[in-house]
Design a protein around this motif. Structure first.
Motif, short mmCIF file in Angstrom:
data_model
loop_
_atom_site.label_atom_id
_atom_site.label_comp_id
_atom_site.label_asym_id
_atom_site.label_seq_id
_atom_site.Cartn_x
_atom_site.Cartn_y
_atom_site.Cartn_z
N TRP A 73 0.80 -1.23 0.00
CA TRP A 73 0.00 0.00 0.00
C TRP A 73 0.84 1.28 0.00
N MET A 74 2.11 1.18 0.33
CA MET A 74 2.92 2.40 0.43
C MET A 74 4.15 2.37 -0.47
N ALA A 75 4.15 1.45 -1.42
CA ALA A 75 5.27 1.38 -2.37
C ALA A 75 4.76 0.74 -3.65
N GLY A 76 5.67 0.56 -4.59
CA GLY A 76 5.32 -0.05 -5.85
C GLY A 76 4.82 0.97 -6.86
N SER A 77 4.66 0.52 -8.08
CA SER A 77 4.18 1.38 -9.17
C SER A 77 3.75 0.47 -10.32
N LYS A 78 3.11 1.06 -11.30
CA LYS A 78 2.72 0.29 -12.48
C LYS A 78 3.94 -0.30 -13.18
N GLU A 79 5.09 0.34 -13.06
CA GLU A 79 6.29 -0.15 -13.74
C GLU A 79 6.71 -1.54 -13.25
N ILE A 80 6.52 -1.84 -11.97
CA ILE A 80 6.95 -3.15 -11.47
C ILE A 80 6.06 -4.27 -11.99
N ASN A 81 4.88 -3.94 -12.48
CA ASN A 81 3.97 -4.94 -13.04
C ASN A 81 3.95 -4.92 -14.56
N LYS A 82 4.84 -4.15 -15.18
CA LYS A 82 4.78 -3.98 -16.62
C LYS A 82 4.96 -5.30 -17.37
N ASN A 83 5.97 -6.09 -17.01
CA ASN A 83 6.21 -7.35 -17.73
C ASN A 83 5.03 -8.31 -17.57
N TYR A 84 4.45 -8.31 -16.40
CA TYR A 84 3.25 -9.13 -16.15
C TYR A 84 2.11 -8.67 -17.05
N CYS A 85 1.89 -7.38 -17.12
CA CYS A 85 0.80 -6.85 -17.94
C CYS A 85 1.07 -7.07 -19.44
N LEU A 86 2.32 -6.98 -19.84
CA LEU A 86 2.67 -7.28 -21.24
C LEU A 86 2.34 -8.74 -21.56
N ALA A 87 2.60 -9.63 -20.60
CA ALA A 87 2.29 -11.05 -20.80
C ALA A 87 0.78 -11.27 -20.92
N LEU A 88 -0.01 -10.53 -20.16
CA LEU A 88 -1.46 -10.63 -20.27
C LEU A 88 -1.92 -10.12 -21.64
N ALA A 89 -1.38 -8.97 -22.06
CA ALA A 89 -1.76 -8.39 -23.35
C ALA A 89 -1.39 -9.31 -24.51
N LYS A 90 -0.24 -9.94 -24.41
CA LYS A 90 0.23 -10.85 -25.46
C LYS A 90 -0.79 -11.95 -25.73
N ARG A 91 -1.55 -12.31 -24.71
CA ARG A 91 -2.52 -13.39 -24.83
C ARG A 91 -3.86 -12.92 -25.39
N GLY A 92 -3.93 -11.67 -25.87
CA GLY A 92 -5.12 -11.22 -26.55
C GLY A 92 -6.04 -10.32 -25.74
N TRP A 93 -5.45 -9.54 -24.82
CA TRP A 93 -6.23 -8.65 -23.98
C TRP A 93 -5.72 -7.21 -24.12
N CYS A 94 -6.61 -6.26 -23.89
CA CYS A 94 -6.22 -4.86 -23.76
C CYS A 94 -6.09 -4.59 -22.27
N VAL A 95 -4.88 -4.27 -21.82
CA VAL A 95 -4.58 -4.20 -20.39
C VAL A 95 -4.29 -2.77 -19.98
N PHE A 96 -4.97 -2.33 -18.94
CA PHE A 96 -4.74 -1.01 -18.35
C PHE A 96 -4.04 -1.23 -17.01
N ASN A 97 -2.87 -0.63 -16.86
CA ASN A 97 -2.00 -0.83 -15.69
C ASN A 97 -1.93 0.51 -14.96
N ILE A 98 -2.49 0.58 -13.74
CA ILE A 98 -2.71 1.87 -13.10
C ILE A 98 -1.81 2.12 -11.89
N ASN A 99 -1.46 3.39 -11.72
CA ASN A 99 -0.85 3.87 -10.49
C ASN A 99 -1.94 4.39 -9.54
#
Length: 297
Positions: A73-99
């Motif tokens: 809750w007090m750290a992290g950012s969308k950048e740390i989940n970028k590779n994960y979200c790219l992997a989701l998108a690769k599978r045929g999804w439009c992914v919104f990764n939020i701060n």
């Protein structure tokens, strides 16, 4: 600010350094278009930005996933989940990764406010991207999993929306993925309890939002179906079972996969599929979650 704040900030600063070192050693999914740092509020804060990822040459609207990152809750950012979200998108999804704004400086209810504001903006943006928001799912890991549960409950409950002064949600979620979710900050556990003053203020038990720190207090029957994942190396593994118990009691459809045992000679850690989406066990978890989503859209 609590007496633990400086220690927590130091811990999360080191954790962020390790996150970026981890990402630097990974190979991001190819063939994905990334549009980064879109503002969803008019204040220019980095915490009020989101990214969009979708397969290159997508020629029709795709189902949507919104991802809420973890980080205590007090750290992290969308950048740390970028590779994960790219992997989701690769599978045929439009992914919104939020701060969202982080605890320590901001409070829990402001994080909820940010997430609902991001939902409003995503609805507006959907016309500019291959995004079919009528087929929308939500996911979050660790603290982001807790926030995903909370916004799902708030969206489904008029009374809870009044607590946060939010109206009808802009998006209707067909399913939710909770990856190693934090589900209980109230039961005696020093690791989790130290976060309460950062989220709710010094007199946290007097806060009207205190009940949101235990998912059993807020789950309601008309929430969307949940896919829950944990693992034998997850330090809050019991929280996934607590969430399942609460969903079962409310009659909310859900499935829990506990990745027990050892893989490649070690136990799978907390949020393993988000930490590195490329190993076979992470791919199994991701594909299983997406199959669950597809079954409900």
């Amino acid at each position: 600010m609590s007496i633990f704040t400086p220690v927590l900030k130091l811990f999360w600063k080191q954790n962020a350094k390790e996150d970026f070192e981890r990402l630097a050693g990974q190979t991001p999914a190819a063939g994905v278009t990334a549009v980064c740092d879109i503002c969803y509020a008019d204040d220019g804060l980095k915490e009020h930005m989101l990214d969009v990822y979708f397969p290159e040459n997508a020629d029709s609207p795709l189902p949507v996933i919104i991802d809420i990152h973890g980080g205590g809750w007090m750290a992290g950012s969308k950048e740390i989940n970028k590779n994960y979200c790219l992997a989701l998108a690769k599978r045929g999804w439009c992914v919104f990764n939020i701060n969202y704004r982080l605890a320590g400086k901001y409070r829990f209810w402001q994080q909820i406010e940010d997430i609902f504001l991001a939902f409003d903006r995503i609805k507006e943006l959907s016309a500019d991207f291959p995004a079919d928001i009528s087929r929308c799912c939500l996911t979050g890991d660790s603290a982001g999993g807790h926030l995903a549960v909370c916004v799902s409950a708030i969206s489904a409950s008029y009374i809870q929306r009044q607590n946060f002064s939010v109206g009808e949600p802009a998006l209707k979620f067909r399913a939710v993925g909770a990856i190693s979710p934090a589900a209980d900050l109230i039961s005696p556990n020093i690791i989790m309890n130290v976060n309460l003053p950062e989220l709710l203020g010094r007199d946290c038990k007097k806060s009207k939002y205190y009940k949101y720190m235990d998912v059993e207090n807020i789950v309601v029957k008309n929430m969307p179906p949940f896919y829950i994942a944990t693992s034998s190396g997850d330090f809050i593994r019991s929280h996934s079972y607590k969430l399942k118990k609460a969903l079962d009691a409310a009659g909310v459809e859900n499935t829990l996969h506990d990745f027990k045992g050892k893989y490649t000679g070690r136990e799978l850690p907390h949020v393993f599929s988000v930490l590195d989406p490329s190993p076979s066990y992470s791919r199994e978890c991701i594909d299983e979650m997406l199959d669950f989503f597809k079954a409900h859209i």
